[in-house]
Motif scaffolding. Structure first.
Motif, PDB file in Angstrom:
ATOM      1  N   GLY A  29     -23.543  23.599   3.195  1.00 32.91           N
ATOM      2  CA  GLY A  29     -22.318  24.043   3.842  1.00 32.91           C
ATOM      3  C   GLY A  29     -21.130  23.956   2.910  1.00 32.91           C
ATOM      4  N   TYR A  30     -19.947  24.005   3.490  1.00 35.36           N
ATOM      5  CA  TYR A  30     -18.697  24.007   2.751  1.00 35.36           C
ATOM      6  C   TYR A  30     -18.001  22.670   2.955  1.00 35.36           C
ATOM      7  CZ  TYR A  30     -19.682  28.960   2.526  1.00 35.36           C
ATOM      8  OH  TYR A  30     -20.296  30.171   2.312  1.00 35.36           O
ATOM      9  N   LYS A  31     -17.597  22.056   1.842  1.00 33.27           N
ATOM     10  CA  LYS A  31     -17.010  20.725   1.889  1.00 33.27           C
ATOM     11  C   LYS A  31     -15.567  20.784   1.401  1.00 33.27           C
ATOM     12  CE  LYS A  31     -21.509  18.589   0.934  1.00 33.27           C
ATOM     13  NZ  LYS A  31     -22.270  17.675   0.049  1.00 33.27           N
ATOM     14  N   ASN A  32     -14.686  20.134   2.149  1.00 36.62           N
ATOM     15  CA  ASN A  32     -13.274  20.073   1.773  1.00 36.62           C
ATOM     16  C   ASN A  32     -12.728  18.685   2.053  1.00 36.62           C
ATOM     17  OD1 ASN A  32     -12.263  22.920   0.997  1.00 36.62           O
ATOM     18  ND2 ASN A  32     -13.421  23.285   2.873  1.00 36.62           N
ATOM     19  N   ASP A  33     -11.797  18.242   1.228  1.00 34.99           N
ATOM     20  CA  ASP A  33     -11.078  16.988   1.427  1.00 34.99           C
ATOM     21  C   ASP A  33      -9.604  17.298   1.661  1.00 34.99           C
ATOM     22  OD1 ASP A  33     -13.005  15.305  -1.140  1.00 34.99           O
ATOM     23  OD2 ASP A  33     -13.392  15.525   1.000  1.00 34.99           O
ATOM     24  N   TYR A  34      -8.994  16.600   2.611  1.00 37.12           N
ATOM     25  CA  TYR A  34      -7.593  16.798   2.954  1.00 37.12           C
ATOM     26  C   TYR A  34      -6.900  15.430   2.985  1.00 37.12           C
ATOM     27  CZ  TYR A  34      -9.635  21.113   4.900  1.00 37.12           C
ATOM     28  OH  TYR A  34     -10.335  22.274   5.090  1.00 37.12           O
ATOM     29  N   SER A  35      -5.604  15.385   2.700  1.00 37.77           N
ATOM     30  CA  SER A  35      -4.896  14.110   2.756  1.00 37.77           C
ATOM     31  C   SER A  35      -3.401  14.344   2.939  1.00 37.77           C
ATOM     32  CB  SER A  35      -5.143  13.289   1.476  1.00 37.77           C
ATOM     33  OG  SER A  35      -4.624  13.966   0.350  1.00 37.77           O
ATOM     34  N   VAL A  36      -2.763  13.363   3.589  1.00 37.59           N
ATOM     35  CA  VAL A  36      -1.312  13.322   3.743  1.00 37.59           C
ATOM     36  C   VAL A  36      -0.864  11.939   3.294  1.00 37.59           C
ATOM     37  CG1 VAL A  36       0.626  13.360   5.367  1.00 37.59           C
ATOM     38  CG2 VAL A  36      -1.270  14.959   5.653  1.00 37.59           C
ATOM     39  N   PRO A  37       0.016  11.843   2.304  1.00 31.43           N
ATOM     40  CA  PRO A  37       0.465  10.516   1.831  1.00 31.43           C
ATOM     41  C   PRO A  37       1.213   9.760   2.905  1.00 31.43           C
ATOM     42  CG  PRO A  37       1.784  12.262   0.852  1.00 31.43           C
ATOM     43  CD  PRO A  37       0.660  12.938   1.562  1.00 31.43           C
ATOM     44  N   MET A  38       1.211   8.443   2.780  1.00 33.07           N
ATOM     45  CA  MET A  38       1.843   7.590   3.767  1.00 33.07           C
ATOM     46  C   MET A  38       3.363   7.769   3.781  1.00 33.07           C
ATOM     47  SD  MET A  38       1.527   5.401   6.165  1.00 33.07           S
ATOM     48  CE  MET A  38       2.486   4.182   7.044  1.00 33.07           C
ATOM     49  N   GLY A  39       3.977   7.829   2.620  1.00 29.53           N
ATOM     50  CA  GLY A  39       5.423   7.928   2.574  1.00 29.53           C
ATOM     51  C   GLY A  39       6.071   6.587   2.887  1.00 29.53           C
ATOM     52  N   THR A  40       7.373   6.605   2.993  1.00 24.14           N
ATOM     53  CA  THR A  40       8.121   5.360   3.246  1.00 24.14           C
ATOM     54  C   THR A  40       8.696   5.361   4.662  1.00 24.14           C
ATOM     55  OG1 THR A  40      10.137   6.368   2.343  1.00 24.14           O
ATOM     56  CG2 THR A  40       8.741   5.136   0.821  1.00 24.14           C
ATOM     57  N   ASP A  41       8.747   4.168   5.231  1.00 21.37           N
ATOM     58  CA  ASP A  41       9.367   3.954   6.548  1.00 21.37           C
ATOM     59  C   ASP A  41       8.748   4.817   7.644  1.00 21.37           C
ATOM     60  OD1 ASP A  41      11.122   2.159   5.344  1.00 21.37           O
ATOM     61  OD2 ASP A  41      12.552   3.757   4.841  1.00 21.37           O
ATOM     62  N   VAL A  42       7.438   4.998   7.614  1.00 21.17           N
ATOM     63  CA  VAL A  42       6.758   5.711   8.688  1.00 21.17           C
ATOM     64  C   VAL A  42       6.340   4.694   9.753  1.00 21.17           C
ATOM     65  CG1 VAL A  42       4.820   7.189   9.317  1.00 21.17           C
ATOM     66  CG2 VAL A  42       5.952   7.489   7.113  1.00 21.17           C
ATOM     67  N   MET A  43       7.120   4.620  10.832  1.00 23.05           N
ATOM     68  CA  MET A  43       6.836   3.675  11.902  1.00 23.05           C
ATOM     69  C   MET A  43       6.008   4.316  13.019  1.00 23.05           C
ATOM     70  SD  MET A  43       8.244   1.041  10.653  1.00 23.05           S
ATOM     71  CE  MET A  43       8.084  -0.069  12.046  1.00 23.05           C
TER      72      MET A  43
ATOM     73  N   PHE B  43      -3.057   9.995   6.499  1.00 23.53           N
ATOM     74  CA  PHE B  43      -4.153  10.745   7.121  1.00 23.53           C
ATOM     75  C   PHE B  43      -5.073  11.270   6.031  1.00 23.53           C
ATOM     76  CE2 PHE B  43      -5.882  14.938   8.067  1.00 23.53           C
ATOM     77  CZ  PHE B  43      -6.519  14.744   9.282  1.00 23.53           C
ATOM     78  N   GLU B  44      -6.370  11.223   6.301  1.00 22.58           N
ATOM     79  CA  GLU B  44      -7.356  11.844   5.431  1.00 22.58           C
ATOM     80  C   GLU B  44      -8.431  12.502   6.298  1.00 22.58           C
ATOM     81  OE1 GLU B  44      -9.128   9.300   2.533  1.00 22.58           O
ATOM     82  OE2 GLU B  44      -7.216   8.632   1.681  1.00 22.58           O
ATOM     83  N   ALA B  45      -9.021  13.554   5.777  1.00 25.24           N
ATOM     84  CA  ALA B  45     -10.125  14.214   6.466  1.00 25.24           C
ATOM     85  C   ALA B  45     -11.101  14.755   5.439  1.00 25.24           C
ATOM     86  CB  ALA B  45      -9.618  15.341   7.355  1.00 25.24           C
TER      87      ALA B  45
ATOM     88  N   PRO C 298       1.260   2.700  11.419  1.00 25.24           N
ATOM     89  CA  PRO C 298       2.146   3.343  12.402  1.00 25.24           C
ATOM     90  C   PRO C 298       1.626   3.221  13.828  1.00 25.24           C
ATOM     91  CG  PRO C 298       1.497   4.854  10.628  1.00 25.24           C
ATOM     92  CD  PRO C 298       0.589   3.681  10.570  1.00 25.24           C
ATOM     93  N   VAL C 299       2.530   3.466  14.781  1.00 28.34           N
ATOM     94  CA  VAL C 299       2.146   3.665  16.180  1.00 28.34           C
ATOM     95  C   VAL C 299       1.781   5.135  16.336  1.00 28.34           C
ATOM     96  CG1 VAL C 299       2.905   3.586  18.571  1.00 28.34           C
ATOM     97  CG2 VAL C 299       3.661   1.813  16.968  1.00 28.34           C
ATOM     98  N   TRP C 300       0.595   5.408  16.875  1.00 27.97           N
ATOM     99  CA  TRP C 300       0.064   6.768  16.892  1.00 27.97           C
ATOM    100  C   TRP C 300       0.159   7.415  18.269  1.00 27.97           C
ATOM    101  CZ3 TRP C 300      -1.371   9.786  12.884  1.00 27.97           C
ATOM    102  CH2 TRP C 300      -1.619   9.166  11.657  1.00 27.97           C
ATOM    103  N   ASP C 301       0.506   8.699  18.256  1.00 29.68           N
ATOM    104  CA  ASP C 301       0.435   9.581  19.420  1.00 29.68           C
ATOM    105  C   ASP C 301      -0.556  10.683  19.029  1.00 29.68           C
ATOM    106  OD1 ASP C 301       0.723  11.499  21.373  1.00 29.68           O
ATOM    107  OD2 ASP C 301       2.903  11.409  21.437  1.00 29.68           O
ATOM    108  N   ILE C 302      -1.691  10.761  19.740  1.00 29.64           N
ATOM    109  CA  ILE C 302      -2.791  11.611  19.288  1.00 29.64           C
ATOM    110  C   ILE C 302      -3.135  12.653  20.344  1.00 29.64           C
ATOM    111  CG2 ILE C 302      -5.212  11.652  18.575  1.00 29.64           C
ATOM    112  CD1 ILE C 302      -4.808   8.844  17.445  1.00 29.64           C
ATOM    113  N   GLU C 303      -3.179  13.912  19.913  1.00 31.75           N
ATOM    114  CA  GLU C 303      -3.611  15.023  20.755  1.00 31.75           C
ATOM    115  C   GLU C 303      -4.849  15.658  20.138  1.00 31.75           C
ATOM    116  OE1 GLU C 303      -0.576  17.887  21.393  1.00 31.75           O
ATOM    117  OE2 GLU C 303       0.913  16.435  22.119  1.00 31.75           O
TER     118      GLU C 303
END
Length: 334
Positions: free
Chosen positions: A120-134, A157-159, A216-221
């Protein structure tokens, strides 16, 4: 006599079918048959139609039972023939041409790799944490895959995806009022949580592995179509969980990191299992018909409302609001 035998035979078949559906809804046993697999039994309906015609007292082929079985057999037979033809065409087309069409050039996603193999097809994704992410919000939409939450990450976040189809996912991020929102959605499915997939066995070939930061405190949809979802949130600060699902097998474990947790479930034909901590008060409000429930240590307050003992006096609470169709819902306490 023939009329009586025909009625007994038809009644026995209906009883067996009813027991099978009731048993799966109440989890007495498990049948992992997809629609495609069931459709292949269409010749059996023609056989039964012939049996009913033979048992008919007037000795004519045109009776209610035979007509009903033939009416079901014809569309199922057409579906099976068309499905086989499409599958064969896809296999030959893929083997001979290996053509991939992707006309969505404007998708903004952070894919660290885009490799294909026989698996299949493989991909990696990511979002850096950054600063002051509460606080952070995750919007996840997709289907026809197994979705799992793995160990934590230093990123926000990573996927990692491994798919047998190359529709891919898009990853976007934005910050608004101090809340960082991550949207991870299947291409072509933006804003839609339902995917129609007649062969659930193919879901095991497609995986979406998610990693979240615990700070962080998460709100997930989550808008998940046909597939499986297994997320252990026991070590995460999840304040809200919104599950909008189709034909999905859901297994979610919640923790006690937040005082008040809200869970909203809107599902179709779904098996839902939720695990909650023993020391947290839990409330279930449930709407919908033809649902089965298995609630560990809950007491019925009124129609459609169940609570754990001492719910009002507990300092930490989990409120679950479920609007479901033909679903099986289990809540375990650990």
């Amino acid at each position: 006599m023939e009329r009586k035998s025909s009625n007994i035979f038809l009644g026995a078949i209906l009883i067996v079918i009813g027991i099978l559906f009731l048993g799966t809804n109440l989890d007495w046993f498990e049948l992992n048959w997809s629609f495609r697999q069931i459709a292949r039994f269409w010749p059996l309906m023609l056989i039964l139609a012939g049996v009913f015609a033979f048992l008919n007292r007037s000795r004519t082929a045109f009776n209610a039972a035979s007509a009903l079985l033939i009416a079901f057999a014809i569309p199922l037979g057409i579906f099976t023939c068309v499905d086989d033809g499409v599958s064969n065409f896809k296999d030959e087309f893929d083997n001979d041409w290996h053509v991939t069409i992707d006309d969505d050039d404007d998708d903004n996603y952070n894919a660290d790799s885009d490799s294909s193999s026989n698996d299949g097809y493989k991909n990696d994704y990511s979002v850096p944490m950054g600063t002051d992410v509460m606080e952070a919000k995750l919007k996840l939409a997709g289907g026809a895959a197994e979705f799992d939450l793995e160990e934590t990450t230093s990123n926000l976040f990573e996927a990692k995806t491994n798919l047998s189809y190359k529709t891919g996912y898009t990853l976007t991020e934005e910050v608004n009022n101090g809340i960082k929102t991550v949207e991870f959605e299947q291409k072509g499915k933006k804003g839609k949580g339902f995917n129609l997939n007649f062969d659930s066995d193919k879901n095991s070939n497609n995986t979406v592995l998610i990693k979240l930061n615990k700070a962080p405190v998460w709100d997930i949809e989550m808008g998940i179509g046909a597939g499986e979802l297994d997320f252990d949130f026991s070590d995460y600060k999840v304040k809200r969980l919104d599950l909008n699902t189709g034909a999905t097998d859901i297994d979610v474990k919640l923790g006690d990191k937040v005082d008040n947790v809200e869970v909203d479930i809107n599902s179709g034909v779904t098996s839902v299992k939720i695990s909650v901590p023993e020391g947290v008060g839990c409330e279930l409000h449930m709407d919908g018909a033809l649902n089965s429930k298995k609630l560990d240590g809950f007491e019925k307050v009124k129609s459609g409302l169940w609570r754990t003992p001492g719910y009002e006096s507990t300092s930490k609470k989990i409120k679950i609001d479920a609007d479901a169709g033909l679903s099986s819902i289990k809540i375990n306490r650990y």
